[in-house]
Structure formats: C-alpha cells, structure tokens
Design a protein around this motif. Structure first.
Motif, mmCIF file in Angstrom:
data_model
loop_
_atom_site.group_PDB
_atom_site.id
_atom_site.type_symbol
_atom_site.label_atom_id
_atom_site.label_comp_id
_atom_site.label_asym_id
_atom_site.label_seq_id
_atom_site.Cartn_x
_atom_site.Cartn_y
_atom_site.Cartn_z
ATOM 1 N N ALA A 68 0.824 -1.212 0.000
ATOM 2 C CA ALA A 68 0.000 0.000 0.000
ATOM 3 C C ALA A 68 0.854 1.257 0.000
ATOM 4 C CB ALA A 68 -0.921 0.002 1.215
ATOM 5 N N ARG A 69 2.097 1.173 0.545
ATOM 6 C CA ARG A 69 2.925 2.370 0.658
ATOM 7 C C ARG A 69 3.707 2.667 -0.609
ATOM 8 N NH1 ARG A 69 3.941 0.392 5.959
ATOM 9 N NH2 ARG A 69 5.930 -0.489 5.309
ATOM 10 N N LYS A 70 4.249 1.621 -1.233
ATOM 11 C CA LYS A 70 5.159 1.893 -2.352
ATOM 12 C C LYS A 70 5.060 0.880 -3.496
ATOM 13 C CE LYS A 70 8.883 -0.683 -0.105
ATOM 14 N NZ LYS A 70 10.269 -0.664 0.381
ATOM 15 N N GLY A 71 4.149 -0.105 -3.369
ATOM 16 C CA GLY A 71 4.104 -1.163 -4.374
ATOM 17 C C GLY A 71 3.555 -0.725 -5.713
ATOM 18 N N ILE A 72 2.641 0.245 -5.711
ATOM 19 C CA ILE A 72 1.962 0.623 -6.954
ATOM 20 C C ILE A 72 2.416 1.984 -7.477
ATOM 21 C CG2 ILE A 72 -0.286 1.008 -8.028
ATOM 22 C CD1 ILE A 72 0.282 -1.894 -7.175
ATOM 23 N N THR A 149 5.393 -3.254 -11.660
ATOM 24 C CA THR A 149 4.612 -4.012 -10.671
ATOM 25 C C THR A 149 3.221 -4.321 -11.205
ATOM 26 O OG1 THR A 149 5.789 -2.877 -8.901
ATOM 27 C CG2 THR A 149 3.764 -4.012 -8.293
ATOM 28 N N ALA A 150 2.590 -3.319 -11.838
ATOM 29 C CA ALA A 150 1.249 -3.515 -12.397
ATOM 30 C C ALA A 150 1.253 -4.607 -13.458
ATOM 31 C CB ALA A 150 0.735 -2.207 -12.991
ATOM 32 N N ASN A 151 2.283 -4.596 -14.327
ATOM 33 C CA ASN A 151 2.380 -5.631 -15.363
ATOM 34 C C ASN A 151 2.566 -7.015 -14.752
ATOM 35 O OD1 ASN A 151 2.100 -3.837 -17.486
ATOM 36 N ND2 ASN A 151 4.298 -3.487 -17.707
ATOM 37 N N GLU A 152 3.386 -7.093 -13.695
ATOM 38 C CA GLU A 152 3.604 -8.378 -13.026
ATOM 39 C C GLU A 152 2.305 -8.924 -12.437
ATOM 40 O OE1 GLU A 152 6.610 -8.191 -10.085
ATOM 41 O OE2 GLU A 152 8.239 -7.864 -11.502
ATOM 42 N N GLY A 156 0.447 -12.188 -13.425
ATOM 43 C CA GLY A 156 0.222 -13.157 -12.348
ATOM 44 C C GLY A 156 -1.217 -13.630 -12.305
ATOM 45 N N ILE A 157 -2.162 -12.711 -12.554
ATOM 46 C CA ILE A 157 -3.580 -13.069 -12.578
ATOM 47 C C ILE A 157 -3.850 -14.099 -13.670
ATOM 48 C CG2 ILE A 157 -5.899 -12.212 -13.094
ATOM 49 C CD1 ILE A 157 -4.989 -9.514 -11.904
ATOM 50 N N LEU A 158 -3.385 -13.797 -14.877
ATOM 51 C CA LEU A 158 -3.639 -14.690 -16.010
ATOM 52 C C LEU A 158 -2.997 -16.053 -15.790
ATOM 53 C CD1 LEU A 158 -3.048 -12.115 -18.896
ATOM 54 C CD2 LEU A 158 -5.247 -13.017 -18.123
ATOM 55 N N LEU A 159 -1.747 -16.050 -15.333
ATOM 56 C CA LEU A 159 -1.042 -17.309 -15.130
ATOM 57 C C LEU A 159 -1.664 -18.118 -13.990
ATOM 58 C CD1 LEU A 159 2.709 -16.277 -15.557
ATOM 59 C CD2 LEU A 159 1.343 -17.693 -17.092
ATOM 60 N N SER A 160 -2.054 -17.441 -12.901
ATOM 61 C CA SER A 160 -2.606 -18.160 -11.749
ATOM 62 C C SER A 160 -3.908 -18.865 -12.110
ATOM 63 C CB SER A 160 -2.824 -17.208 -10.570
ATOM 64 O OG SER A 160 -3.844 -16.270 -10.854
ATOM 65 N N VAL A 161 -4.733 -18.228 -12.939
ATOM 66 C CA VAL A 161 -5.994 -18.835 -13.350
ATOM 67 C C VAL A 161 -5.749 -20.110 -14.152
ATOM 68 C CG1 VAL A 161 -8.004 -18.539 -14.849
ATOM 69 C CG2 VAL A 161 -7.338 -16.703 -13.299
ATOM 70 N N VAL A 162 -4.852 -20.023 -15.141
ATOM 71 C CA VAL A 162 -4.589 -21.165 -16.029
ATOM 72 C C VAL A 162 -3.837 -22.273 -15.302
ATOM 73 C CG1 VAL A 162 -3.428 -21.888 -18.147
ATOM 74 C CG2 VAL A 162 -4.591 -19.681 -18.069
ATOM 75 N N ILE A 163 -2.772 -21.884 -14.595
ATOM 76 C CA ILE A 163 -1.933 -22.891 -13.929
ATOM 77 C C ILE A 163 -2.710 -23.602 -12.825
ATOM 78 C CG2 ILE A 163 0.102 -23.203 -12.466
ATOM 79 C CD1 ILE A 163 1.455 -20.977 -14.087
ATOM 80 N N ALA A 164 -3.445 -22.852 -11.988
ATOM 81 C CA ALA A 164 -4.179 -23.460 -10.881
ATOM 82 C C ALA A 164 -5.206 -24.462 -11.393
ATOM 83 C CB ALA A 164 -4.862 -22.379 -10.043
ATOM 84 N N PHE A 165 -5.935 -24.088 -12.447
ATOM 85 C CA PHE A 165 -6.953 -24.984 -13.006
ATOM 86 C C PHE A 165 -6.308 -26.242 -13.588
ATOM 87 C CE2 PHE A 165 -9.764 -26.529 -16.354
ATOM 88 C CZ PHE A 165 -10.991 -26.522 -15.720
ATOM 89 N N THR A 166 -5.241 -26.045 -14.364
ATOM 90 C CA THR A 166 -4.587 -27.175 -15.041
ATOM 91 C C THR A 166 -3.943 -28.122 -14.048
ATOM 92 O OG1 THR A 166 -4.127 -25.715 -16.921
ATOM 93 C CG2 THR A 166 -2.915 -27.785 -16.818
ATOM 94 N N SER A 430 7.559 -17.926 -2.580
ATOM 95 C CA SER A 430 9.012 -18.091 -2.532
ATOM 96 C C SER A 430 9.692 -17.426 -3.716
ATOM 97 C CB SER A 430 9.368 -19.573 -2.485
ATOM 98 O OG SER A 430 8.952 -20.226 -3.670
ATOM 99 N N MET A 431 8.996 -17.357 -4.870
ATOM 100 C CA MET A 431 9.541 -16.708 -6.065
ATOM 101 C C MET A 431 9.180 -15.229 -6.139
ATOM 102 S SD MET A 431 8.698 -19.766 -8.790
ATOM 103 C CE MET A 431 9.409 -18.885 -10.187
ATOM 104 N N LYS A 432 8.488 -14.740 -5.062
ATOM 105 C CA LYS A 432 8.060 -13.338 -4.989
ATOM 106 C C LYS A 432 7.177 -12.936 -6.181
ATOM 107 C CE LYS A 432 11.939 -11.547 -2.232
ATOM 108 N NZ LYS A 432 11.859 -12.640 -1.344
ATOM 109 N N LEU A 433 6.333 -13.888 -6.616
ATOM 110 C CA LEU A 433 5.401 -13.623 -7.715
ATOM 111 C C LEU A 433 4.056 -13.176 -7.142
ATOM 112 C CD1 LEU A 433 6.068 -16.696 -10.025
ATOM 113 C CD2 LEU A 433 6.800 -14.343 -10.418
ATOM 114 N N PRO A 434 3.472 -12.099 -7.692
ATOM 115 C CA PRO A 434 2.162 -11.653 -7.194
ATOM 116 C C PRO A 434 1.061 -12.588 -7.670
ATOM 117 C CG PRO A 434 2.813 -10.355 -9.091
ATOM 118 C CD PRO A 434 3.957 -11.275 -8.800
ATOM 119 N N LEU A 435 0.145 -12.925 -6.793
ATOM 120 C CA LEU A 435 -1.015 -13.712 -7.202
ATOM 121 C C LEU A 435 -2.130 -13.515 -6.190
ATOM 122 C CD1 LEU A 435 -0.611 -17.529 -6.464
ATOM 123 C CD2 LEU A 435 0.343 -15.709 -5.084
#
Length: 750
Positions: A68-72, A149-152, A156-166, A430-435
């Motif tokens: 909230a302080r500096k991420g975006i 950060t926004a792009n990540e 992350g949203i797109l990848l998490s949806v596909v990877i989690a389902f698969t 652990s990979m510091k990936l946003p999801l």
C-alpha cells in the motif's frame, strides 16, 4: 491545517473495519469451501480451526504492508495531500466494490481490487499534477507509477488462473486413479505416503507464508534459508511415519487430519497475505500523517518519499484486525452465500444449478465432448474400462432420510484442493510472484471437480457458465476498481467536501445492499422451490403439495387483481412489475418440475404411487401459472403499445370476475393451508358461477362489437383475458378434483 486530515484518518479507521467485514465475507470462500463441502469435520470445528488460522495469520502479516505504501506508485513523486486523497479514494471504492460482489454471492479477489484501486486513483492524481506542471508531458506518468509491478500483477492473474486450473485437474485425475472412490479400501502404505506428502506440502506452506512474515524469522533464518530440500525431505519422512501410525494403529482417517491442517494453513495465509488489502491503506495513511505532522511543512509541499522506507507495523493494530476478521467469519451471512457458490460449482452430484447456461458455455462443453471422443479413439478399450472403474462412485449407504446430509464431494478431492492451493501459493510466494489466493483456491477447486467427473452431461453447461461468470467478474473487478477509484480520487481532489458526501453514499449503499441481501435470504426460505433430497412418504407428498397449491393460489389471486387494476388505470410501470412477479412464479414452478427426477428417487418403496399424483399437481400448477402469465404479458403489451384504454363496461365486467375469482382463490388457499380437504364441493359451485359470468361477459362483448365497439386491439385483449381466466379456472378445478380423489383414496387405505 491538520484538522481535516485527522478527520480523514478517523474516517479511514472506520472504513478499515467495514472493509475487513466485507473482505472476510468474500475471502472466506478461499479456506472454508473444501472442509465444508466434504463434511469431513463439523462446521463448528471448521470455524474454530479457521479462526485460529486467521488470528495467527493476522499477527504474521507485518511484512505485507509495503504494497500500500510503495508497491503501486512512487511515493516520492506525491505530496502528503495527494496520498491522503489516494488512500481515501481506495477505501471508499474498495468497500462498495466488495460489498456488491458479496451481495451477488460471487467470489472476487481483494488483492486485485486493492491493487487496481491504488493504480486508478494514483494515475488520476498523477495526471492532475502533470496537467499543472508545464515542464512535464503526459509521458511523465511512468515516473509516478510503478508500471512494472502492475504488469507483473496482471500477468500473475492470467497465469494463476490457467496454472491453478490445469495443475488441480491433472493432480486430481491421477490421485483418483490411485485411490478411486474407495479410499478406505486402499493399502495402509498408500494412505501413509499420501499423508506424508500432503502434510509436508501444507506445513511447508505454513512456514513459507506464515513464519517469514513474523518478526522472529530473522533469528531462525540461518536454519531455513538454502535448506529447502533438506527441510522437505525430513518433513516428508516424519509425516509419513506419523501418518502410518495414525492409520495403522489408531485407525484414524488421515484425510480428516489433512483437511483440518489444510484449512488452518489457508486461513493463516489468507489473513497474512490479504490483511494488507483491508488495513494496509489506513496504516499507510497513519504513517504518512505521523511523518507530516512533525515536519511543519504545508500539506501541499511535503514530499512523501518517507513511505518508500520500511515501517514496523503496530502489533496491536494487527491483533484488533485479526479479532474483527474472526468475528466476521462467525457472523456474516454474505460469507455463507459466497461459500455456497464455490461448493455448488464443484459439487459431485446433480441438483439445483445457480447459473444459467450461455452460448459460450455451450460451445466450450460441445468442444470438450468432441475432444473427449477423439481421445477415446486413441486409448485402448481395456485401458478405458480400467480408468472408468476408478471413477465409479459407490452407492451411498446413508438411509434416504439422510441423503441431504451427503457431502458435496469426498475427502480425497477436498485434500487435493487444499494441498495444491497450498503448494502453488507457496511456490509463488518463494519466487516473490504476485497472485491472488482467491483465484488460486477457486480455480484449483474447479480443476479438481472437472477431473473428478463432477461435471457430467447433465450439469456441465451450467457449471462452465458459472465458472465463466466468476472469472468474468474477476476481470471486471480490475476494470471497475481502476475506473471507480480514479473518479472518486478526482472528486476528492476537486474539493474535500466530496469526502463526507461519498462517505454518506457508502453508508446508504451498504445499508441498502444488506437489506436486499436479507430480503433475498428470507425469500429463499419461503420459496416454492424445494430440493428433492429428503425422504417423501404419501403423507409427505400430500402435505407438501398442499403447501404448493396454497402458495400458488394466493399469489395468482394477488397477481390477477394487480393486472386488472393496473389495466384499468393504464399503469405501465405497475404492469411491468407485476409481469416480473409472474415470471418469478413460473420460474419457481419450472424448478419444481425440473426436480421431479430427484423427487421420484427420494420416495420410499411404499409411496411410489404418489409420483403420478405429484407430477399431475405440478402440471396443473404450471397451467395456472401460464394462464396468469399470458394475461399479464398481453395486458403489458397492450399498454406498452399505447393502445386505447378498455371501456368502462369492459373494466366493470373484469372487476366483477376478479371479485369472484378472488373469492375462489382465497378459499382454495385457506382450504390447503388449514388442510380441510373433506368437503371441496362448495368450491365447485363457485366455479360454475364464475364460468357462467365469463360466458356472459363474452356474449356482452360480441354485442358491443356489433353495435359500438371500434377498437380491434381492445377486443383482442378483452377476449384473451376472459378465455385465459377460463383456462385458469379449469386448471385449478382439475387440480382440486385430482387432489380430492388422491386424498380420499389415501385416507381409505390408511
């Protein structure tokens, strides 16, 4: 100068509490679905386990407050007044957005909403600053926003949806091949290995998501870092041995333990990871105020570069937040409705579907069927037989009266849901990936339900439609959050007077949504739709049918009266509302007819003869509802097309008919409400009188056509109303006669 900002801090504190309540209501779906759906543990114990997890997670969330302080946005590019406006806009928008999703019973991501609200409000404030600075062009926006950060996050949203389902689908498929639906009959070593793998994954997840966020992690970091493989190997051996002892000697089901630990870990992760979504912004605002208040610099000039440095979170604030989350978990009715959505979409059996199919869901299901046919050509027949045998579900041993207590899915699937969600979130952390924890847990559950063949030909199109609606809601969240927060930030920047106006708007809208949600909950309880899951005897059929008939008669009475009065007054708005209520009645009766299969299945052996009676009752109820539907729609169409009003003699005749019909329908409702079925002859006498009146009205209209009637549209409508009223009466009388005949014959047998 400080006074308005103190008031803003107070407002942000209140908003934080409200946001915690609406946020927990939405995110409870993440960690409760698997445990509640499998019914491995009592709901009370599940709530206790989750509450402990939430509380510990809240304490360990201090490391997440940096977002909230500096991420975006880059705080050094903004002054104190700017960040306060941004934070106010974010909190106001977040509460409204989450409350709307909760009221709809749709899970969404609090992570995505907070990120895009910060992004939207920061972008608007940045553009305002750029527009006032002649030395900067529009391209300077990238100096204000952390676009990487926004792009990540979007990726992350797109990848998490596909990877989690698969991944969920693949792991569940092979797990079912190993365990089948008869897990208890598998050798003990399989249970031990599965327990070792599952609990290792979940406990490692607790370490990664929990301990790393605590203040004492630094003191044990040298024991943890760089030794991942060793920790996992030792944990696996220890938990496998313990699982073997538990299953072999204590005769306990290891799956129940896995589900309990998994629920705790996901609840802890939710609180630790997502608490920033609710109180991160108010805490950042408090930190900003503390730094600015001692600076002595004007709010329009004081740079907020200090937000970029790490600030230690107040442990008491985290404890209070954890307590609010726990209380909400136990008391929120909206949380129950969001949980119900997730469980229904992953339910193993058939039943009432919440979502309606659409063209896209039909295309997806049809395509999947063609792909499945192609795959079957490639797989040898013997292999197919072997695979199918693993997916054969054992017949339930519960007595029929207990079938409503059957779990939505078994404990193997519940365990896989928890394990895979834990593993995927651990890896990403652990990979510091946003999801988003919501995206991962929901899509894992959908993937496992697909692989487990829970989406059969009877339900697939509905389930796919539901998943598409939820996913669409997620991406809509991002867009709406960005735009709405930007608009709110612009208004606040325009003048601070908009802050109290917007706060009052928030209070009104939340109150309205709560009232609407409560009303819907009451309607569901009173609803004519009843799931066919409980044991039905002949007496049960008689009682239940009487309730249906009484309710439908009462509602048709009210609807018919409304149509006649609104038609007489040529009131288009009221006719539109009545037509919606008529449509709702038809939908409820259709639901009853759709569930006839489950009704017949639920009958005991001595009551099968009641099937024909119940089907006939529903048929006559549907005929009655269709008659009032035609009358309502024809009346609405007539007025909507601006045709001439009905003439006074026509209205007078209709009101007389309405009075007689009201008398009959109220008597029908009372008869079935009080269960006084012994003498229905008086209703048949009133029916004959009404039919004579209808015939007389038709003859009068024929005479008017021959003399002074000039409107063909009026004539068409008038005849339509009279003839449909006649059909309505015939359907009701057939219903009464059928009921009386069945009631008397049953009474004689008893």
């Amino acid at each position: 100068m400080g006074d308005p900002y103190i008031l803003m801090l107070v407002a942000l504190a209140v908003l934080a509490i409200v946001d915690l309540v609406v946020g927990v209501s939405n995110d409870a779906v993440n960690f409760l679905n698997s445990a509640i759906g499998s019914k491995a543990i009592s709901v009370k114990n599940i709530m206790i386990i989750a509450s402990i997890g939430v509380f510990f997670g809240a304490i360990s969330s201090s490391g997440m407050m940096e977002v909230a302080r500096k991420g975006i946005f880059n705080p050094s590019m903004f002054v104190f007044q700017d960040v306060m406006f941004i934070f106010m806009a974010v909190m106001i928008t977040d509460i409204l957005l989450l409350d709307i999703f909760n009221s709809l019973g749709m899970p969404t991501s609090t992570t995505v909403s907070i990120v895009f609200e910060l992004l939207g409000s920061a972008v608007v404030i940045a553009f305002i600053k750029i527009s006032k600075n002649d030395a900067e062009s529009i391209s300077a926006i990238w100096n204000y926003i952390n676009y990487e950060t926004a792009n990540e996050i979007i990726l992350g949203i797109l990848l998490s949806v596909v990877i989690a389902f698969t991944v969920g689908a693949i792991v569940q498929y092979f797990s079912r091949l190993i365990f089948s639906f008869n897990f208890n009959k598998r050798p003990a070593y399989i249970s031990s290995l599965f327990g070792g793998f599952a609990i290792t994954a979940i406990t490692y997840f607790i370490i990664i998501k929990g301990i790393k966020g605590t203040e004492f992690y630094d003191s044990i970091a040298h024991l943890m870092e760089g030794k991942t493989f060793t920790i996992i190997t030792i944990s696996f051996l220890i938990w496998t041995i313990l699982s073997h002892i538990i299953t072999k000697y204590f005769k306990l089901n290891i799956l129940v333990i896995i589900i309990g630990i998994g629920t705790f870990s996901l609840a802890m992760a939710f609180a630790g990871n997502d608490l920033v979504n609710f109180i991160g912004v108010p805490i950042a605002a408090l930190n900003s105020y503390e730094v600015w208040s001692i600076s002595g610099v004007d709010a329009n000039l004081f740079s907020m570069g200090s937000l970029a440095s790490k600030v230690k979170s107040n442990i008491w604030l985290l404890l209070i937040a954890g307590l609010v989350m726990v209380i909400t978990l136990w008391t929120s009715s909206k949380a129950k409705s969001v949980i119900e959505t997730g469980i229904n979409l992953s339910r193993q059996g058939e039943g009432h579907e919440k979502f309606q199919p659409n063209n896209l869901s039909r295309i997806v299901v049809r395509s999947a069927m063609f792909v499945n046919i192609g795959i079957n050509y490639l797989i040898p027949l013997k292999t197919q037989v072997f695979i199918n045998s693993k997916f054969e579900k054992p017949t339930a041993k519960l007595p029929k009266e207990k079938t409503s207590e059957m779990p939505a899915f078994d404990m193997v699937r519940a365990s896989i849901n928890l394990i895979m969600a834990s593993v995927l979130i651990s890896i990403a952390t652990s990979m510091k990936l946003p999801l988003s924890t919501t995206y991962v847990t929901f899509m894992v559950a959908m993937g496992t339900s697909l692989a487990d063949r829970a989406w059969g030909r009877e339900s697939a199109v509905y389930r796919v439609a539901g998943v598409l609606n939820v996913i669409g809601g997620w991406f809509l969240t991002a867009l709406v959050a960005f735009v709405s927060a930007g608009i709110v930030a612009y208004l606040i920047n325009l003048h601070m007077v908009f802050i109290p106006i917007l706060l009052v708007l928030v209070a009104l809208l939340i109150t309205k949504n709560s009232i609407v949600h409560r009303r819907k909950a009451l309607e569901i309880k009173k609803k004519i739709f009843i799931e066919r899951t409980e044991l039905i005897t002949i007496n049960g059929v008689i009682e239940e049918s009487a309730d249906h008939i009484s309710g439908v008669a009462s509602r048709i009475d009210k609807l018919y009266t409304n149509v006649v009065n609104d038609l007489a007054n040529h009131d288009l708005n009221k006719l539109r509302k009545t037509d919606k209520h008529v449509e709702k009645l038809n939908d409820e009766i259709d639901n009853l007819k759709d569930n006839v299969f489950y009704f017949i299945k639920s009958l005991d052996e001595t009551s099968v003869q009641a099937s024909k009676f119940y089907i006939m009752v529903l048929g006559y109820l549907q005929d009655s509802a269709q008659s009032i539907s035609y009358i309502s729609r024809a009346s609405y169409k007539h007025v909507n097309n601006n045709h001439k009003n009905l003439k006074k003699p026509q209205i007078k005749d209709l009101k007389e008919i309405n009075n007689e019909l009201t008398d009959i329908l109220s008597n029908v409702s009372d008869v079935f409400k009080t269960r006084s079925f012994d003498d229905l002859d008086f209703l048949l006498i009133k029916k004959r009188a009404l039919l004579r009146n209808l015939s007389s009205s038709i003859e009068k209209q024929v005479s008017r056509i021959r003399t002074d009637e000039t409107s063909p549209k009026n004539t068409t409508l008038y005849f339509s109303v009279l003839l449909e009223t006649k059909d309505l009466m015939k359907a009701l009388m057939n219903l009464l006669e059928t009921y009386e005949e069945f009631y008397l014959s049953t009474k004689q047998k008893l």
